[in-house]
Enzyme design. Sequence first.
Site, mmCIF file in Angstrom:
data_model
loop_
_atom_site.group_PDB
_atom_site.id
_atom_site.type_symbol
_atom_site.label_atom_id
_atom_site.label_comp_id
_atom_site.label_asym_id
_atom_site.label_seq_id
_atom_site.Cartn_x
_atom_site.Cartn_y
_atom_site.Cartn_z
ATOM 1 N N LYS A 1 0.850 -1.207 0.000
ATOM 2 C CA LYS A 1 0.000 0.000 0.000
ATOM 3 C C LYS A 1 0.882 1.252 0.000
ATOM 4 C CE LYS A 1 -0.205 -0.330 5.039
ATOM 5 N NZ LYS A 1 -0.995 -0.816 6.193
ATOM 6 N N ARG B 1 -10.275 0.068 15.130
ATOM 7 C CA ARG B 1 -10.515 0.774 13.861
ATOM 8 C C ARG B 1 -11.519 -0.034 13.048
ATOM 9 N NH1 ARG B 1 -4.452 1.739 11.546
ATOM 10 N NH2 ARG B 1 -5.008 -0.334 10.823
ATOM 11 N N TYR C 1 16.034 30.631 5.286
ATOM 12 C CA TYR C 1 14.899 31.431 5.774
ATOM 13 C C TYR C 1 14.973 31.636 7.281
ATOM 14 C CZ TYR C 1 12.294 30.912 1.368
ATOM 15 O OH TYR C 1 11.884 30.958 0.071
ATOM 16 N N MET D 1 11.688 24.466 0.567
ATOM 17 C CA MET D 1 10.929 23.540 -0.271
ATOM 18 C C MET D 1 11.851 22.768 -1.221
ATOM 19 S SD MET D 1 7.762 24.245 -2.877
ATOM 20 C CE MET D 1 6.770 25.136 -1.714
#
Length: 396
Positions: free
Chosen positions: A51, A145, A275, A323
């Site tokens: 998955k 769950r 930054y 980023m």
Amino acid sequence: MADTLAGLRARAAMGAYRRAHASVNLAALERNCARMRRELRDGAALCAVVKADGYGHGALPSARAALAGGASWLAVADAREALELREGGLTEVPILVMGPLEEGELEQALGAGADVVIWREDQLGAVIQAGGGRVHVKLDTGMGRLGTRERGQAADVLAAARSASGVVLAGLMTHFATADERDDEGFFEQQLQEFTSWAAPLKREHPQLILHAANSAAVLRAPEAHFDMVRCGISIYGMDPFGVDAIERELEPVLELSSYVAEVKACGPRQSAGYGRTFRASEDTAIALLPIGYGDGWRRALSNNGEVLIAGARYPMAGTVSMDSITVEVGAAGLEAGLRGERAQLIGADGSERISAEDVARRIGTINYEVTCGLTRRVPRTYHRDGTAVAEPPPG
Ligand SMILES: *Cc1c(COP(=O)(O)O)cnc(C)c1O
């Protein structure tokens, strides 16, 4: 024009491999599956969990390698993931879709010939409505769950499934909440006991039922939890289900994350990098820029809180993760050593140094699972077998 674009794209991709690149060793994945299989009690099957795009490693190549390593089932979370495997040519292998399925999704999953998980009669009704299929009934023994906590409800679903035409009652399952926690106040044993007391008598009555409960941690922790099949994810990717050290558990890390030094520059006292100026030099040093950032999945929480390997040496991250880039303090010596152009290892080994997904996870208070799942689409995955490149057909 199309030719030109394709050509450009191919060359761009090769360039991009250097900036932020995940290299996946399928031979290691194969060996991890074989290693987990050796752990299993006689006759238990290995279901490889692929998955979330194979925990970030690429679902299809991971699935193929897992099958080569002795897995005989695949498991995914949703219908699209099952379809992707079928479309990729894995048409025969049994696939279990473990997540809940709404109407459209249920049709997709059953249409793809996947097994589905149910625990309510209305879910069984939906399966019948969709033309039938193979179902696994899930008891919630404590995860809280999916599945039912009520054995009465499970019994009703089982009885209805047995008499429904077109429905094959394929398995009984549960999922452990604390298999990876040694200090769980006996909760794991309690869940195991509850599942065993429910499923074992049903298995005696219906020997064709596949009983399955264990994830990777449970496989390593308790042979009594193996039953007829185990569902292993994290371990096949060579990560430690207990979050400590995969190699100690004889698992080989499969994924390496790398970048390169695009620039090195001197950074004098009171000068800063990144930054917010969260790194400020207190003496003469040097900063290396690596073009990988949180847009690639190298998390911002690693700002001033991580390490990378460059030319076999370990250097601290300095400043805020951006980023598209990070900055690393390489010191005046690093400047002199001419590190520009060197490959940088963010996860993986370089010489005698190694940084694992577990190391990264520990630094930012998460788990190894999230580190590799978090690598974004921008990071190209390439595949090799112990260093020999293998071509993988591009996804979809
Ligand atoms: C993801 C998942 C697994 C695999 O767990 P690992 O800890 O990665 O081995 C097994 N069972 C279920 C139900 C899951 O959702």
